[in-house]
Each structure stands twice: as C-alpha cells, then as structure tokens.
Design an enzyme around this catalytic site. Structure first.
Site, PDB file in Angstrom:
ATOM      1  CE  LYS A  41      -4.043   1.467   2.784  1.00  0.00           C
ATOM      2  NZ  LYS A  41      -4.492   1.630   3.690  1.00  0.00           N
ATOM      3  CB  SER A 128      -5.417   8.947   7.544  1.00  0.00           C
ATOM      4  OG  SER A 128      -4.851   8.818   8.532  1.00  0.00           O
TER       5      SER A 128
END
Ligand code: PNS
Length: 158
Positions: A41, A128
């Site tokens: 990721k 986030s």
C-alpha cells in the site's frame, strides 16, 4: 496486566486516533499502538516516520508502547500477550467491516476480545485520507491533527 493493542495505518495519526488512544490508555494497564507495515500500500509517511510521529504525538502518555507489525494482527496481538484489540468507530459506515474483522479475529483466536470505542462527536468525520486530500488542495487542517503532524504534512506539499 491488561494490555490493549490499538492497530492502524496511522498515515498519519489524527486527533481522532489520539482521542481513542488517550481514552484507551485509561482503561488498560498498557496500550500498544501497532502500525501496520504494508509494503503493498502506498503511503505518505514511511513506517519509520509513522512510528516516530506517533512517539512524539503520544509522549504525554506513560503506559504506551509504539511499535509496527506485519502479517496478521491477531498473531501480533498473541505474541505481545495482549488481551484486546481496540478500535474506534466513527459512524455506522465503519460498523460492517469492523464487525466482519472482529468476528474473523475471534474465530482465529477466541481468547482475544475486540473492544469498540465511539469516536468523540467532533472527530467523527476525520480520516487520514481526507486530511491528506484537504492539505494537498491547500485546505486548513488545523485542529484535526496534532500540531507536529500539521507541520509535517505541509512540509511534504511545499
Ligand atoms: O487504519 P486502518 O488502515 O483502518 O487499519 C486497518 C488494520 C491495520 C487494523 C487492518 O487492516 C488489519 O488488521 N490488518 C492486518 C492484517 C490482518 O490481520 N487481516 C485480517 C483481518 S481479520
């Protein structure tokens, strides 16, 4: 000794995370904030940076350890001899996936509980990913992330 694990990507830590971490630290003898190291990721902050920023953000909490982990969360939790996984719920939309993960983790290890805490109302919209998007587009993220994080994010976009 009751030990709780607060897992997440923390890319970066927000005031929503901090709220849950602070409240959880009062419920457990020790809290381990566990940052997922997922090389597949892409992230804004490296795993080392995320751990370092969490250490600086949580320096006022005594009974805390900041760590990173790879692989299954439940295995990490067992290795750390922790009793519970602590998760924050912001909205109903978080519930379905969180319940699925909690059930899977209980199947894998029935001894470890998942404890859900409701995020404070004023933090319920913070994530986030939205923080990064707003900052990238020059929006104001003051009050949504710790000040240290605010500076670090703006440094990246400058
Ligand atoms: O902050 P995030 O990205 O929402 O955190 C998600 C996290 C890290 C808690 C979750 O993805 C996780 O537990 N990953 C570890 C891999 C794992 O255990 N997968 C099976 C879950 S049942």
């Amino acid at each position: 000794m009751r030990i709780g694990v607060c897992p997440g990507s923390f890319d970066p830590v927000t005031n929503g995370h901090l709220d849950i971490i602070e409240r959880a630290s009062k419920m457990f003898d020790k809290i381990i904030v566990a940052v997922l190291n997922n090389p597949n990721k892409s992230s804004m902050f490296t795993i080392e940076e995320r751990v370092e920023l969490l250490k600086r953000t949580c320096s006022h909490i005594d009974n805390i350890e900041i760590d990173s982990f790879t692989g299954l969360l439940i295995e990490y939790t067992k290795i750390k001899k922790a009793n519970a996984i602590i998760k924050g719920l912001r909205a109903v939309s978080d519930f379905e996936y969180e319940m699925q993960m909690a059930s899977m983790n209980r199947k894998l290890e029935p001894q470890i509980e998942t404890v859900f805490m409701m995020t404070s109302n004023n933090h319920s919209f913070i994530s986030s990913s939205l923080i990064k998007e707003v900052a990238r587009l020059n929006g104001n993220i003051k009050g949504l992330v710790p000040e240290i994080i605010e500076e670090e994010i703006y440094k990246r976009f400058r």
